[in-house]
Design a protein around this motif. Structure first.
Motif, PDB file in Angstrom:
ATOM      1  N   PRO A   1       0.978  -1.140  -0.136  1.00  0.00           N
ATOM      2  CA  PRO A   1      -0.178  -0.062   0.130  1.00  0.00           C
ATOM      3  C   PRO A   1       0.780   1.320   0.042  1.00  0.00           C
ATOM      4  O   PRO A   1       1.995   1.120   0.538  1.00  0.00           O
ATOM      5  N   LEU A   2       0.412   2.320  -0.600  1.00  0.00           N
ATOM      6  CA  LEU A   2       1.110   3.466  -0.911  1.00  0.00           C
ATOM      7  C   LEU A   2       0.398   4.430   0.394  1.00  0.00           C
ATOM      8  O   LEU A   2      -0.666   4.580   0.540  1.00  0.00           O
ATOM      9  N   GLY A   3       1.405   5.296   0.882  1.00  0.00           N
ATOM     10  CA  GLY A   3       1.134   6.398   1.956  1.00  0.00           C
ATOM     11  C   GLY A   3       1.345   5.794   3.288  1.00  0.00           C
ATOM     12  O   GLY A   3       1.083   4.798   3.830  1.00  0.00           O
ATOM     13  N   ILE A   4       1.813   6.886   4.175  1.00  0.00           N
ATOM     14  CA  ILE A   4       1.949   6.660   5.304  1.00  0.00           C
ATOM     15  C   ILE A   4       0.763   6.913   6.303  1.00  0.00           C
ATOM     16  O   ILE A   4      -0.058   7.596   6.142  1.00  0.00           O
ATOM     17  N   GLU A   5       0.440   6.033   7.556  1.00  0.00           N
ATOM     18  CA  GLU A   5      -0.460   6.094   8.247  1.00  0.00           C
ATOM     19  C   GLU A   5      -0.450   7.358   9.086  1.00  0.00           C
ATOM     20  O   GLU A   5       0.653   7.905   9.629  1.00  0.00           O
ATOM     21  N   PRO A   6      -1.589   7.886   9.321  1.00  0.00           N
ATOM     22  CA  PRO A   6      -1.738   9.157   9.889  1.00  0.00           C
ATOM     23  C   PRO A   6      -0.968   9.298  11.354  1.00  0.00           C
ATOM     24  O   PRO A   6      -0.258  10.292  11.727  1.00  0.00           O
ATOM     25  N   ALA A   7      -1.046   8.299  12.108  1.00  0.00           N
ATOM     26  CA  ALA A   7      -0.591   8.133  13.516  1.00  0.00           C
ATOM     27  C   ALA A   7       0.970   8.332  13.286  1.00  0.00           C
ATOM     28  O   ALA A   7       1.779   8.807  14.115  1.00  0.00           O
ATOM     29  N   ARG A   8       1.484   7.504  12.386  1.00  0.00           N
ATOM     30  CA  ARG A   8       2.904   7.408  12.228  1.00  0.00           C
ATOM     31  C   ARG A   8       3.407   8.579  11.690  1.00  0.00           C
ATOM     32  O   ARG A   8       4.518   9.170  12.057  1.00  0.00           O
ATOM     33  N   GLU A   9       2.755   9.340  10.863  1.00  0.00           N
ATOM     34  CA  GLU A   9       3.184  10.646  10.061  1.00  0.00           C
ATOM     35  C   GLU A   9       3.111  11.553  11.454  1.00  0.00           C
ATOM     36  O   GLU A   9       4.219  12.370  11.511  1.00  0.00           O
ATOM     37  N   ARG A  10       2.264  11.656  12.332  1.00  0.00           N
ATOM     38  CA  ARG A  10       2.375  12.673  13.440  1.00  0.00           C
ATOM     39  C   ARG A  10       3.385  12.286  14.523  1.00  0.00           C
ATOM     40  O   ARG A  10       4.070  13.140  15.051  1.00  0.00           O
ATOM     41  N   ALA A  11       3.769  11.070  14.620  1.00  0.00           N
ATOM     42  CA  ALA A  11       4.837  10.679  15.425  1.00  0.00           C
ATOM     43  C   ALA A  11       6.130  11.108  15.059  1.00  0.00           C
ATOM     44  O   ALA A  11       7.083  11.666  15.762  1.00  0.00           O
TER      45      ALA A  11
END
Length: 349
Positions: free
Chosen positions: A321-331
Protein backbone atom coordinates in the motif's frame (compact mmCIF):
# COMPACT_ATOMS: atom_id res chain seq x y z
CA UNK A 1 -1.53 4.53 -39.58
CA UNK A 2 -3.16 1.31 -38.46
CA UNK A 3 -2.08 0.81 -34.85
CA UNK A 4 -2.39 -2.20 -32.56
CA UNK A 5 -2.23 -1.47 -28.83
CA UNK A 6 -1.39 -4.43 -26.62
CA UNK A 7 -3.38 -3.22 -23.66
CA UNK A 8 -4.83 0.15 -24.52
CA UNK A 9 -7.36 0.72 -21.75
CA UNK A 10 -5.33 1.61 -18.62
CA UNK A 11 -3.24 4.75 -17.96
CA UNK A 12 -0.37 4.78 -20.49
CA UNK A 13 -2.15 2.44 -22.90
CA UNK A 14 -5.22 4.64 -22.67
CA UNK A 15 -3.05 7.73 -23.30
CA UNK A 16 -1.72 6.11 -26.49
CA UNK A 17 -5.28 5.33 -27.60
CA UNK A 18 -6.44 8.91 -26.94
CA UNK A 19 -3.49 10.42 -28.79
CA UNK A 20 -3.66 7.99 -31.72
CA UNK A 21 -7.37 8.61 -32.27
CA UNK A 22 -6.84 12.38 -32.02
CA UNK A 23 -4.19 12.11 -34.76
CA UNK A 24 -6.63 10.29 -37.03
CA UNK A 25 -5.08 6.83 -36.80
CA UNK A 26 -7.08 3.59 -36.87
CA UNK A 27 -6.68 1.81 -33.54
CA UNK A 28 -7.13 -1.81 -32.51
CA UNK A 29 -6.78 -2.79 -28.85
CA UNK A 30 -6.00 -6.30 -27.64
CA UNK A 31 -6.69 -7.04 -23.99
CA UNK A 32 -8.76 -9.27 -21.71
CA UNK A 33 -11.38 -6.59 -21.05
CA UNK A 34 -10.93 -6.80 -17.27
CA UNK A 35 -9.09 -3.65 -16.24
CA UNK A 36 -11.09 -0.80 -17.82
CA UNK A 37 -13.38 -0.12 -20.78
CA UNK A 38 -11.82 0.50 -24.17
CA UNK A 39 -12.26 3.96 -25.67
CA UNK A 40 -15.06 4.60 -28.14
CA UNK A 41 -13.69 4.53 -31.67
CA UNK A 42 -11.25 1.63 -31.28
CA UNK A 43 -11.65 -1.92 -32.55
CA UNK A 44 -11.52 -3.92 -29.32
CA UNK A 45 -10.29 -7.51 -29.64
CA UNK A 46 -10.50 -9.65 -26.54
CA UNK A 47 -7.75 -12.10 -25.72
CA UNK A 48 -4.79 -13.01 -23.53
CA UNK A 49 -1.30 -12.30 -24.85
CA UNK A 50 -0.02 -15.47 -23.17
CA UNK A 51 -2.39 -17.62 -25.26
CA UNK A 52 -1.09 -18.81 -28.64
CA UNK A 53 -4.67 -19.38 -29.78
CA UNK A 54 -5.71 -15.84 -28.87
CA UNK A 55 -2.68 -14.38 -30.66
CA UNK A 56 -3.47 -16.46 -33.75
CA UNK A 57 -7.06 -15.19 -33.73
CA UNK A 58 -5.83 -11.61 -33.33
CA UNK A 59 -3.61 -11.66 -36.41
CA UNK A 60 -6.00 -13.66 -38.60
CA UNK A 61 -6.94 -11.35 -41.48
CA UNK A 62 -5.40 -8.29 -39.83
CA UNK A 63 -2.25 -6.23 -40.24
CA UNK A 64 -0.94 -2.99 -38.77
CA UNK A 65 1.70 -0.38 -39.42
CA UNK A 66 2.63 -0.19 -35.74
CA UNK A 67 2.35 -2.29 -32.61
CA UNK A 68 2.49 -0.38 -29.31
CA UNK A 69 3.20 -2.66 -26.35
CA UNK A 70 2.56 -0.93 -23.02
CA UNK A 71 1.70 -4.11 -21.12
CA UNK A 72 4.70 -6.41 -21.66
CA UNK A 73 6.32 -7.47 -18.38
CA UNK A 74 7.59 -11.02 -18.96
CA UNK A 75 10.15 -11.80 -21.69
CA UNK A 76 8.45 -15.05 -22.73
CA UNK A 77 5.10 -13.29 -23.24
CA UNK A 78 6.66 -10.42 -25.18
CA UNK A 79 8.61 -12.89 -27.32
CA UNK A 80 5.40 -14.78 -28.14
CA UNK A 81 3.51 -11.66 -29.15
CA UNK A 82 6.45 -10.31 -31.19
CA UNK A 83 6.80 -13.60 -33.06
CA UNK A 84 3.06 -13.71 -33.78
CA UNK A 85 3.05 -10.13 -35.05
CA UNK A 86 6.30 -9.83 -37.00
CA UNK A 87 4.64 -10.76 -40.32
CA UNK A 88 1.56 -8.65 -39.57
CA UNK A 89 3.06 -5.33 -38.45
CA UNK A 90 5.60 -2.86 -39.75
CA UNK A 91 7.11 -1.70 -36.46
CA UNK A 92 7.01 -2.66 -32.82
CA UNK A 93 7.17 0.06 -30.16
CA UNK A 94 7.97 -1.47 -26.79
CA UNK A 95 7.57 0.51 -23.58
CA UNK A 96 10.47 -0.54 -21.41
CA UNK A 97 11.68 1.18 -18.26
CA UNK A 98 14.65 2.98 -16.78
CA UNK A 99 14.67 -0.09 -14.50
CA UNK A 100 16.07 -2.10 -17.41
CA UNK A 101 19.47 -0.42 -16.96
CA UNK A 102 21.74 -2.36 -14.63
CA UNK A 103 23.33 0.78 -13.12
CA UNK A 104 20.08 2.59 -12.29
CA UNK A 105 19.36 4.09 -9.78
CA UNK A 106 22.88 3.98 -8.33
CA UNK A 107 24.42 5.78 -11.31
CA UNK A 108 23.16 8.21 -13.97
CA UNK A 109 22.19 6.35 -17.15
CA UNK A 110 21.58 6.95 -20.85
CA UNK A 111 20.74 4.77 -23.85
CA UNK A 112 24.29 3.38 -23.99
CA UNK A 113 24.21 2.14 -20.39
CA UNK A 114 24.32 -1.67 -19.93
CA UNK A 115 21.06 -3.53 -19.46
CA UNK A 116 20.38 -6.20 -16.87
CA UNK A 117 21.53 -9.60 -18.23
CA UNK A 118 18.04 -11.03 -18.66
CA UNK A 119 17.66 -13.23 -21.78
CA UNK A 120 14.93 -12.86 -24.37
CA UNK A 121 13.82 -16.46 -23.75
CA UNK A 122 13.57 -16.16 -19.96
CA UNK A 123 11.12 -18.75 -18.58
CA UNK A 124 7.45 -18.07 -18.06
CA UNK A 125 7.63 -18.34 -14.28
CA UNK A 126 10.29 -15.63 -13.95
CA UNK A 127 9.56 -13.66 -10.76
CA UNK A 128 8.84 -9.95 -11.29
CA UNK A 129 12.05 -7.96 -11.22
CA UNK A 130 13.74 -4.92 -12.72
CA UNK A 131 15.66 -7.22 -15.04
CA UNK A 132 12.54 -8.44 -16.84
CA UNK A 133 12.19 -5.35 -19.03
CA UNK A 134 15.71 -5.88 -20.36
CA UNK A 135 14.74 -9.38 -21.48
CA UNK A 136 11.57 -8.00 -23.05
CA UNK A 137 13.62 -5.50 -25.09
CA UNK A 138 15.81 -8.32 -26.37
CA UNK A 139 12.74 -10.39 -27.28
CA UNK A 140 11.31 -7.61 -29.47
CA UNK A 141 14.65 -6.99 -31.16
CA UNK A 142 15.06 -10.70 -31.86
CA UNK A 143 11.69 -10.83 -33.65
CA UNK A 144 11.54 -7.47 -35.43
CA UNK A 145 15.20 -6.49 -35.78
CA UNK A 146 16.72 -3.10 -34.90
CA UNK A 147 15.37 -1.27 -37.98
CA UNK A 148 11.75 -2.07 -37.07
CA UNK A 149 11.96 -1.63 -33.29
CA UNK A 150 11.41 1.41 -31.08
CA UNK A 151 12.24 1.03 -27.39
CA UNK A 152 11.15 3.74 -24.97
CA UNK A 153 12.82 3.44 -21.58
CA UNK A 154 10.15 5.04 -19.50
CA UNK A 155 10.79 7.31 -16.55
CA UNK A 156 8.22 7.85 -13.81
CA UNK A 157 4.79 8.62 -15.25
CA UNK A 158 2.15 10.92 -13.84
CA UNK A 159 -1.13 12.31 -15.08
CA UNK A 160 -4.87 11.57 -15.11
CA UNK A 161 -5.88 7.90 -14.93
CA UNK A 162 -2.67 6.98 -13.08
CA UNK A 163 -3.05 3.37 -11.95
CA UNK A 164 -0.38 3.27 -9.23
CA UNK A 165 -1.30 6.34 -7.24
CA UNK A 166 1.92 8.12 -6.27
CA UNK A 167 0.82 11.61 -7.27
CA UNK A 168 -2.79 10.76 -6.43
CA UNK A 169 -1.85 9.98 -2.84
CA UNK A 170 0.00 13.26 -2.43
CA UNK A 171 -2.90 15.24 -3.86
CA UNK A 172 -5.40 13.60 -1.53
CA UNK A 173 -3.11 13.88 1.51
CA UNK A 174 -2.46 17.57 0.95
CA UNK A 175 -6.16 18.19 0.28
CA UNK A 176 -6.89 16.96 3.82
CA UNK A 177 -4.74 19.79 5.17
CA UNK A 178 -2.89 20.07 8.46
CA UNK A 179 0.80 19.43 8.96
CA UNK A 180 2.12 17.31 6.09
CA UNK A 181 5.35 15.33 6.34
CA UNK A 182 7.33 16.45 3.30
CA UNK A 183 10.33 14.16 2.65
CA UNK A 184 13.92 15.17 2.02
CA UNK A 185 14.44 18.70 0.74
CA UNK A 186 12.18 20.98 -1.30
CA UNK A 187 14.81 21.64 -3.99
CA UNK A 188 15.38 17.93 -4.72
CA UNK A 189 15.26 17.63 -8.54
CA UNK A 190 12.63 15.27 -9.99
CA UNK A 191 12.10 13.78 -13.46
CA UNK A 192 8.40 13.13 -13.95
CA UNK A 193 6.71 12.77 -17.33
CA UNK A 194 3.02 13.08 -18.16
CA UNK A 195 1.64 9.94 -19.81
CA UNK A 196 0.08 12.08 -22.55
CA UNK A 197 3.47 13.56 -23.46
CA UNK A 198 5.04 10.11 -23.45
CA UNK A 199 2.38 8.76 -25.81
CA UNK A 200 2.64 11.76 -28.13
CA UNK A 201 6.39 11.24 -28.42
CA UNK A 202 6.09 7.54 -29.15
CA UNK A 203 3.60 8.17 -31.95
CA UNK A 204 5.74 11.01 -33.30
CA UNK A 205 8.69 8.62 -33.62
CA UNK A 206 6.57 6.07 -35.45
CA UNK A 207 5.14 8.68 -37.81
CA UNK A 208 8.69 9.77 -38.60
CA UNK A 209 9.67 6.11 -39.18
CA UNK A 210 12.33 6.30 -36.52
CA UNK A 211 13.84 3.35 -34.69
CA UNK A 212 16.20 2.76 -31.78
CA UNK A 213 16.13 3.31 -28.03
CA UNK A 214 15.10 6.50 -26.26
CA UNK A 215 15.27 7.21 -22.55
CA UNK A 216 11.92 8.93 -22.27
CA UNK A 217 11.46 11.19 -19.28
CA UNK A 218 11.60 14.85 -18.34
CA UNK A 219 14.98 16.62 -18.28
CA UNK A 220 16.88 16.46 -14.98
CA UNK A 221 15.82 19.29 -12.72
CA UNK A 222 12.68 20.11 -14.73
CA UNK A 223 10.75 20.02 -11.47
CA UNK A 224 11.44 19.65 -7.77
CA UNK A 225 9.78 17.83 -4.91
CA UNK A 226 8.87 21.16 -3.38
CA UNK A 227 7.45 22.42 -6.65
CA UNK A 228 5.30 19.30 -6.97
CA UNK A 229 3.91 19.58 -3.45
CA UNK A 230 3.30 23.31 -3.80
CA UNK A 231 1.40 22.59 -7.02
CA UNK A 232 -0.68 20.05 -5.10
CA UNK A 233 -1.43 22.65 -2.44
CA UNK A 234 -2.39 25.24 -5.04
CA UNK A 235 -4.77 23.08 -7.10
CA UNK A 236 -6.48 21.60 -4.04
CA UNK A 237 -6.87 24.98 -2.32
CA UNK A 238 -5.48 23.38 0.83
CA UNK A 239 -4.18 25.12 3.94
CA UNK A 240 -1.67 22.30 4.44
CA UNK A 241 1.62 23.15 6.14
CA UNK A 242 4.56 21.35 4.55
CA UNK A 243 7.05 20.25 7.19
CA UNK A 244 10.29 19.15 5.52
CA UNK A 245 12.04 16.27 7.23
CA UNK A 246 15.48 15.26 6.01
CA UNK A 247 16.58 11.83 4.87
CA UNK A 248 18.43 10.95 8.08
CA UNK A 249 15.28 11.33 10.19
CA UNK A 250 13.18 9.35 7.75
CA UNK A 251 15.73 6.57 7.40
CA UNK A 252 16.26 6.32 11.16
CA UNK A 253 12.49 6.19 11.65
CA UNK A 254 12.33 3.25 9.25
CA UNK A 255 10.22 4.99 6.62
CA UNK A 256 9.91 2.74 3.58
CA UNK A 257 11.29 4.32 0.43
CA UNK A 258 8.84 4.82 -2.47
CA UNK A 259 5.80 3.49 -0.64
CA UNK A 260 5.21 5.22 2.72
CA UNK A 261 6.08 8.59 1.21
CA UNK A 262 5.54 8.06 -2.53
CA UNK A 263 8.37 9.23 -4.81
CA UNK A 264 10.79 9.60 -1.89
CA UNK A 265 14.04 7.64 -1.65
CA UNK A 266 17.20 8.43 0.27
CA UNK A 267 19.54 10.49 -1.90
CA UNK A 268 22.60 8.63 -0.62
CA UNK A 269 23.76 5.02 -0.56
CA UNK A 270 26.83 4.29 1.55
CA UNK A 271 27.45 8.00 1.82
CA UNK A 272 27.42 8.61 -1.95
CA UNK A 273 24.72 10.45 -3.92
CA UNK A 274 22.83 8.22 -6.33
CA UNK A 275 21.62 8.87 -9.89
CA UNK A 276 17.93 8.35 -9.21
CA UNK A 277 16.80 11.59 -10.86
CA UNK A 278 19.70 11.97 -13.31
CA UNK A 279 18.60 9.89 -16.29
CA UNK A 280 19.90 11.48 -19.49
CA UNK A 281 16.94 12.09 -21.83
CA UNK A 282 18.74 14.42 -24.26
CA UNK A 283 18.36 12.02 -27.19
CA UNK A 284 14.60 11.84 -26.77
CA UNK A 285 14.27 15.61 -26.49
CA UNK A 286 16.40 16.09 -29.60
CA UNK A 287 14.03 13.70 -31.39
CA UNK A 288 10.94 15.68 -30.44
CA UNK A 289 9.95 14.84 -26.87
CA UNK A 290 8.15 17.76 -25.21
CA UNK A 291 7.21 17.70 -21.53
CA UNK A 292 4.56 19.99 -20.08
CA UNK A 293 5.21 21.82 -16.79
CA UNK A 294 4.46 19.70 -13.75
CA UNK A 295 1.84 22.21 -12.61
CA UNK A 296 -0.29 21.33 -15.64
CA UNK A 297 -0.09 17.61 -14.92
CA UNK A 298 -0.93 18.13 -11.25
CA UNK A 299 -3.97 20.28 -12.08
CA UNK A 300 -5.27 17.87 -14.73
CA UNK A 301 -4.83 14.95 -12.32
CA UNK A 302 -6.72 16.71 -9.53
CA UNK A 303 -9.55 17.55 -11.92
CA UNK A 304 -9.71 13.90 -12.95
CA UNK A 305 -9.82 12.80 -9.29
CA UNK A 306 -12.81 15.09 -8.89
CA UNK A 307 -14.58 13.41 -11.81
CA UNK A 308 -13.62 9.94 -10.59
CA UNK A 309 -14.83 10.53 -7.07
CA UNK A 310 -13.62 9.07 -3.75
CA UNK A 311 -11.65 5.83 -3.77
CA UNK A 312 -12.29 3.31 -1.01
CA UNK A 313 -9.36 0.93 -1.50
CA UNK A 314 -5.72 1.94 -0.92
CA UNK A 315 -3.32 2.74 -3.75
CA UNK A 316 -0.83 -0.04 -4.31
CA UNK A 317 2.70 -0.29 -5.66
CA UNK A 318 2.80 -3.98 -6.48
CA UNK A 319 1.35 -5.57 -3.37
CA UNK A 320 2.41 -2.76 -1.02
CA UNK A 321 0.00 0.00 0.00
CA UNK A 322 1.07 3.57 -0.71
CA UNK A 323 1.04 6.25 1.96
CA UNK A 324 2.06 6.70 5.54
CA UNK A 325 -0.42 6.05 8.31
CA UNK A 326 -1.67 9.29 9.98
CA UNK A 327 -0.53 8.24 13.44
CA UNK A 328 2.94 7.39 12.18
CA UNK A 329 3.15 10.69 10.30
CA UNK A 330 2.24 12.58 13.48
CA UNK A 331 4.79 10.65 15.54
CA UNK A 332 7.62 11.48 13.15
CA UNK A 333 6.66 15.16 13.06
CA UNK A 334 6.52 15.23 16.86
CA UNK A 335 10.02 13.70 17.04
CA UNK A 336 11.28 16.47 14.75
CA UNK A 337 9.55 19.11 16.90
CA UNK A 338 11.23 17.64 19.97
CA UNK A 339 14.66 17.95 18.35
CA UNK A 340 15.34 14.23 18.30
CA UNK A 341 18.78 13.61 16.79
CA UNK A 342 19.41 10.55 14.65
CA UNK A 343 23.15 10.82 14.16
CA UNK A 344 25.22 12.45 11.39
CA UNK A 345 23.52 13.62 8.25
CA UNK A 346 23.48 10.93 5.59
CA UNK A 347 26.39 11.54 3.24
CA UNK A 348 28.57 13.28 5.81
CA UNK A 349 31.98 11.84 6.55
Amino acid sequence: MRILLLGGSVFLGRAFAVEALARGHRVTTFNRGRSAPDLPGVEAVRGDRTSDADLAALVSGRSWDLVVDTSGQQPHAVAASARALREHAGRYLFVSSVHAFADWPTEPVDETSPLHPCPADAPGDLPPSNANKAGCERAVLAAFGPERTIVLNCGLLIGPYENVGRLLWWLERIARGGRVLAPGRPDLPLQLIDAADFAAFGLHLAEQERHGSYLTTAPPGSSTFGGMLEACRTVTGSDAELVWVDDRHLTAAGVQEWTELPLWANEFVDGKPIGLWQADSLRAHAAGLRCRPIEQSVRATWEWIGRRGPRAEPYLQGSLPLGIEPARERAILESVDAGVEFGPTVGEA
